[in-house]
Design a protein around this motif. Structure first.
Motif, PDB file in Angstrom:
ATOM      1  N   GLU A  31       0.827  -1.206   0.000  1.00 47.63           N
ATOM      2  CA  GLU A  31       0.000   0.000   0.000  1.00 47.63           C
ATOM      3  C   GLU A  31       0.869   1.268   0.000  1.00 47.63           C
ATOM      4  O   GLU A  31       0.599   2.224  -0.743  1.00 47.63           O
ATOM      5  N   LEU A  32       1.915   1.272   0.828  1.00 39.32           N
ATOM      6  CA  LEU A  32       2.799   2.440   0.889  1.00 39.32           C
ATOM      7  C   LEU A  32       3.569   2.613  -0.422  1.00 39.32           C
ATOM      8  O   LEU A  32       3.810   3.759  -0.860  1.00 39.32           O
ATOM      9  N   THR A  33       3.961   1.484  -1.023  1.00 38.23           N
ATOM     10  CA  THR A  33       4.659   1.577  -2.310  1.00 38.23           C
ATOM     11  C   THR A  33       3.760   2.188  -3.370  1.00 38.23           C
ATOM     12  O   THR A  33       4.197   3.012  -4.197  1.00 38.23           O
ATOM     13  N   LEU A  34       2.484   1.800  -3.371  1.00 43.03           N
ATOM     14  CA  LEU A  34       1.533   2.378  -4.320  1.00 43.03           C
ATOM     15  C   LEU A  34       1.365   3.873  -4.077  1.00 43.03           C
ATOM     16  O   LEU A  34       1.368   4.679  -5.019  1.00 43.03           O
ATOM     17  N   VAL A  35       1.235   4.265  -2.800  1.00 38.59           N
ATOM     18  CA  VAL A  35       1.105   5.689  -2.476  1.00 38.59           C
ATOM     19  C   VAL A  35       2.364   6.450  -2.878  1.00 38.59           C
ATOM     20  O   VAL A  35       2.301   7.570  -3.418  1.00 38.59           O
ATOM     21  N   TYR A  36       3.524   5.816  -2.654  1.00 33.56           N
ATOM     22  CA  TYR A  36       4.793   6.458  -3.030  1.00 33.56           C
ATOM     23  C   TYR A  36       4.883   6.666  -4.536  1.00 33.56           C
ATOM     24  O   TYR A  36       5.270   7.750  -5.010  1.00 33.56           O
ATOM     25  N   ASN A  37       4.511   5.653  -5.300  1.00 33.59           N
ATOM     26  CA  ASN A  37       4.560   5.770  -6.762  1.00 33.59           C
ATOM     27  C   ASN A  37       3.591   6.841  -7.266  1.00 33.59           C
ATOM     28  O   ASN A  37       3.902   7.592  -8.202  1.00 33.59           O
ATOM     29  N   GLN A  38       2.413   6.900  -6.636  1.00 35.93           N
ATOM     30  CA  GLN A  38       1.444   7.922  -7.039  1.00 35.93           C
ATOM     31  C   GLN A  38       1.962   9.329  -6.726  1.00 35.93           C
ATOM     32  O   GLN A  38       1.825  10.248  -7.548  1.00 35.93           O
ATOM     33  N   ALA A  39       2.567   9.489  -5.539  1.00 31.40           N
ATOM     34  CA  ALA A  39       3.110  10.798  -5.170  1.00 31.40           C
ATOM     35  C   ALA A  39       4.274  11.170  -6.075  1.00 31.40           C
ATOM     36  O   ALA A  39       4.416  12.334  -6.508  1.00 31.40           O
ATOM     37  N   ARG A  40       5.130  10.174  -6.362  1.00 32.87           N
ATOM     38  CA  ARG A  40       6.263  10.437  -7.252  1.00 32.87           C
ATOM     39  C   ARG A  40       5.791  10.813  -8.662  1.00 32.87           C
ATOM     40  O   ARG A  40       6.323  11.738  -9.281  1.00 32.87           O
ATOM     41  N   GLN A  41       4.772  10.098  -9.150  1.00 30.05           N
ATOM     42  CA  GLN A  41       4.240  10.396 -10.478  1.00 30.05           C
ATOM     43  C   GLN A  41       3.599  11.782 -10.511  1.00 30.05           C
ATOM     44  O   GLN A  41       3.745  12.535 -11.491  1.00 30.05           O
ATOM     45  N   ALA A  42       2.908  12.106  -9.399  1.00 27.64           N
ATOM     46  CA  ALA A  42       2.294  13.434  -9.336  1.00 27.64           C
ATOM     47  C   ALA A  42       3.363  14.520  -9.340  1.00 27.64           C
ATOM     48  O   ALA A  42       3.204  15.580  -9.985  1.00 27.64           O
ATOM     49  N   GLY A  43       4.481  14.280  -8.648  1.00 26.66           N
ATOM     50  CA  GLY A  43       5.573  15.261  -8.651  1.00 26.66           C
ATOM     51  C   GLY A  43       6.195  15.428 -10.026  1.00 26.66           C
ATOM     52  O   GLY A  43       6.496  16.555 -10.467  1.00 26.66           O
ATOM     53  N   ILE A  44       6.397  14.302 -10.713  1.00 29.37           N
ATOM     54  CA  ILE A  44       6.966  14.362 -12.068  1.00 29.37           C
ATOM     55  C   ILE A  44       6.027  15.117 -13.013  1.00 29.37           C
ATOM     56  O   ILE A  44       6.449  15.957 -13.824  1.00 29.37           O
ATOM     57  N   THR A  45       4.743  14.822 -12.897  1.00 29.38           N
ATOM     58  CA  THR A  45       3.750  15.497 -13.747  1.00 29.38           C
ATOM     59  C   THR A  45       3.752  16.998 -13.487  1.00 29.38           C
ATOM     60  O   THR A  45       3.669  17.821 -14.431  1.00 29.38           O
ATOM     61  N   ALA A  46       3.844  17.376 -12.200  1.00 29.01           N
ATOM     62  CA  ALA A  46       3.866  18.808 -11.869  1.00 29.01           C
ATOM     63  C   ALA A  46       5.103  19.487 -12.430  1.00 29.01           C
ATOM     64  O   ALA A  46       5.045  20.626 -12.939  1.00 29.01           O
ATOM     65  N   GLU A  47       6.254  18.802 -12.350  1.00 25.98           N
ATOM     66  CA  GLU A  47       7.482  19.385 -12.884  1.00 25.98           C
ATOM     67  C   GLU A  47       7.398  19.556 -14.400  1.00 25.98           C
ATOM     68  O   GLU A  47       7.824  20.586 -14.957  1.00 25.98           O
ATOM     69  N   ILE A  48       6.853  18.553 -15.103  1.00 31.69           N
ATOM     70  CA  ILE A  48       6.694  18.650 -16.551  1.00 31.69           C
ATOM     71  C   ILE A  48       5.749  19.798 -16.908  1.00 31.69           C
ATOM     72  O   ILE A  48       5.979  20.567 -17.870  1.00 31.69           O
ATOM     73  N   ALA A  49       4.686  19.933 -16.124  1.00 29.37           N
ATOM     74  CA  ALA A  49       3.735  21.027 -16.392  1.00 29.37           C
ATOM     75  C   ALA A  49       4.401  22.381 -16.191  1.00 29.37           C
ATOM     76  O   ALA A  49       4.168  23.332 -16.973  1.00 29.37           O
ATOM     77  N   GLU A  50       5.250  22.485 -15.154  1.00 31.61           N
ATOM     78  CA  GLU A  50       5.949  23.757 -14.915  1.00 31.61           C
ATOM     79  C   GLU A  50       6.915  24.069 -16.046  1.00 31.61           C
ATOM     80  O   GLU A  50       7.045  25.216 -16.498  1.00 31.61           O
ATOM     81  N   ILE A  51       7.642  23.033 -16.541  1.00 33.38           N
ATOM     82  CA  ILE A  51       8.587  23.260 -17.640  1.00 33.38           C
ATOM     83  C   ILE A  51       7.834  23.687 -18.910  1.00 33.38           C
ATOM     84  O   ILE A  51       8.251  24.614 -19.630  1.00 33.38           O
ATOM     85  N   ALA A  52       6.718  22.990 -19.167  1.00 33.33           N
ATOM     86  CA  ALA A  52       5.925  23.337 -20.351  1.00 33.33           C
ATOM     87  C   ALA A  52       5.377  24.760 -20.252  1.00 33.33           C
ATOM     88  O   ALA A  52       5.370  25.531 -21.249  1.00 33.33           O
ATOM     89  N   ALA A  53       4.923  25.146 -19.066  1.00 31.06           N
ATOM     90  CA  ALA A  53       4.385  26.502 -18.881  1.00 31.06           C
ATOM     91  C   ALA A  53       5.476  27.553 -19.058  1.00 31.06           C
ATOM     92  O   ALA A  53       5.262  28.610 -19.673  1.00 31.06           O
ATOM     93  N   GLY A  54       6.670  27.261 -18.525  1.00 29.80           N
ATOM     94  CA  GLY A  54       7.777  28.213 -18.684  1.00 29.80           C
ATOM     95  C   GLY A  54       8.188  28.355 -20.138  1.00 29.80           C
ATOM     96  O   GLY A  54       8.500  29.468 -20.618  1.00 29.80           O
ATOM     97  N   SER A  55       8.236  27.214 -20.840  1.00 25.67           N
ATOM     98  CA  SER A  55       8.598  27.256 -22.264  1.00 25.67           C
ATOM     99  C   SER A  55       7.575  28.043 -23.065  1.00 25.67           C
ATOM    100  O   SER A  55       7.932  28.838 -23.952  1.00 25.67           O
ATOM    101  N   ALA A  56       6.303  27.852 -22.746  1.00 19.63           N
ATOM    102  CA  ALA A  56       5.250  28.591 -23.466  1.00 19.63           C
ATOM    103  C   ALA A  56       5.337  30.080 -23.183  1.00 19.63           C
ATOM    104  O   ALA A  56       5.087  30.918 -24.061  1.00 19.63           O
ATOM    105  N   ALA A  57       5.726  30.461 -21.991  1.00 20.54           N
ATOM    106  CA  ALA A  57       5.838  31.875 -21.643  1.00 20.54           C
ATOM    107  C   ALA A  57       6.982  32.534 -22.401  1.00 20.54           C
ATOM    108  O   ALA A  57       6.915  33.696 -22.785  1.00 20.54           O
ATOM    109  N   LEU A  58       8.090  31.777 -22.591  1.00 20.90           N
ATOM    110  CA  LEU A  58       9.225  32.337 -23.321  1.00 20.90           C
ATOM    111  C   LEU A  58       8.902  32.537 -24.784  1.00 20.90           C
ATOM    112  O   LEU A  58       9.430  33.453 -25.440  1.00 20.90           O
ATOM    113  N   GLU A  59       8.047  31.687 -25.354  1.00 21.49           N
ATOM    114  CA  GLU A  59       7.672  31.845 -26.763  1.00 21.49           C
ATOM    115  C   GLU A  59       6.753  33.056 -26.949  1.00 21.49           C
ATOM    116  O   GLU A  59       6.728  33.698 -27.987  1.00 21.49           O
TER     117      GLU A  59
END
Length: 304
Positions: free
Chosen positions: A276-304
């Motif tokens: 159960e903890l491993t599943l929660v950890y993977n979900q939290a890790r995936q959510a963090g990765i998704t947030a980082e990708i969204a931030e990079i995409a937003a920054g790139s769009a702002a520079l354009e």
């Protein structure tokens, strides 16, 4: 988010360490259980046959020839030998035995003036004290009883007190070992010896071959040499000692089986928690990765 994943990782590591402990305790309990079951098997046949022999004698001999055969007209004082454990982590083992004693007092001898408890095992002693039972003696108990000499002081005490008429009945309460998955609390009458009390201490994983029933009514009489009194004086105290010893062995096998199953259940629960903890950890890790990708995409769009 990184802080959350680190906390989950710490929890997973902690649960894994706990699982190592419970697994090790399970293996230790399993090893002790095998030794305890071997002791039970090696003594059960002797104990059963000795008990059946004395019950046959109770039907034929003159019970006035020995005080162990003589039931008291009034039951004022009762003694109960409570066999329990020295250690915990074995589920509700001790609570079940003490509850059986309390229920037995209410059902079988509620009108007695006093019921004295003789404990063998520290956990049962503490549980009996919390239940408000009167403890008059406490004897040390080993994890695995090697010989009957260990419990001889208990048998000497109860036989002496019964002969002195301090107690009108003597019982032993213990956990009857049926199998590694099933143990039953049981109360057995030791003194006085009458023909209608329990004859067997139970079986392990299979039904033992039934001993051929002997019709003692067809016998004219029993012949004792050198005399009836001398034979009974030597035999009956030894019989009581053997019954207490067998009850202790049954309880020890039940204890280690209960502890093994408790530790196995704890290990299984640890595995489920890790998943159960491993599943929660993977979900939290995936959510963090998704947030980082969204931030990079937003920054790139702002520079354009």
């Amino acid at each position: 988010m990184p802080q959350a994943t680190r906390d989950i990782q710490r929890r997973i590591k902690s649960v894994k360490n706990t699982k190592k402990i419970t697994k090790a305790m399970e293996l230790v309990a399993a090893s002790k259980m095998r030794k305890a079951v071997a002791k039970v098997l090696s003594t059960r046949a002797y104990s059963d046959l000795a008990w059946q022999t004395v019950l046959h004698l109770a039907k034929k001999v003159d019970t006035s020839q020995h005080p162990f055969f003589q039931p008291r007209e009034e039951i004022d004082n009762v003694a109960v030998i409570l066999v329990s454990t020295n250690r915990g982590l074995c589920g509700s083992f001790n609570a079940q035995v003490v509850k059986k004693v309390v229920d037995s007092i209410k059902v079988h001898h509620p009108e007695t003036r006093s019921t004295d408890i003789i404990t063998c095992g520290t956990k049962g002693r503490d549980e009996a004290r919390r239940s408000g039972l009167s403890i008059v003696a406490d004897f040390a108990k080993e994890d695995i009883t090697i010989s009957s000499e260990t419990i001889r002081p208990i048998s000497h005490m109860i036989t002496k007190e019964f002969l002195a008429k301090k107690y009108d009945r003597v019982f032993v309460a213990y956990m009857d070992f049926q199998s590694s998955l099933r143990q039953i609390p049981h109360v057995k009458q030791l003194l006085p010896i009458v023909a209608d009390i329990d004859e067997r201490l139970g079986h392990i994983t299979h039904e033992k071959g039934k001993v051929e029933e002997i019709n003692v009514d067809s016998f004219s009489d029993f012949l004792f040499e050198p005399s009836t009194e001398s034979v009974l004086d030597a035999f009956l105290p030894r019989l009581v000692e053997m019954q207490v010893y067998q009850a202790v062995l049954e309880s020890e096998a039940s204890e280690h089986s209960a502890r093994m199953m408790a530790m196995r259940n704890a290990s299984d629960a640890a595995n489920e928690m890790i998943d159960e903890l491993t599943l929660v950890y993977n979900q939290a890790r995936q959510a963090g990765i998704t947030a980082e990708i969204a931030e990079i995409a937003a920054g790139s769009a702002a520079l354009e």
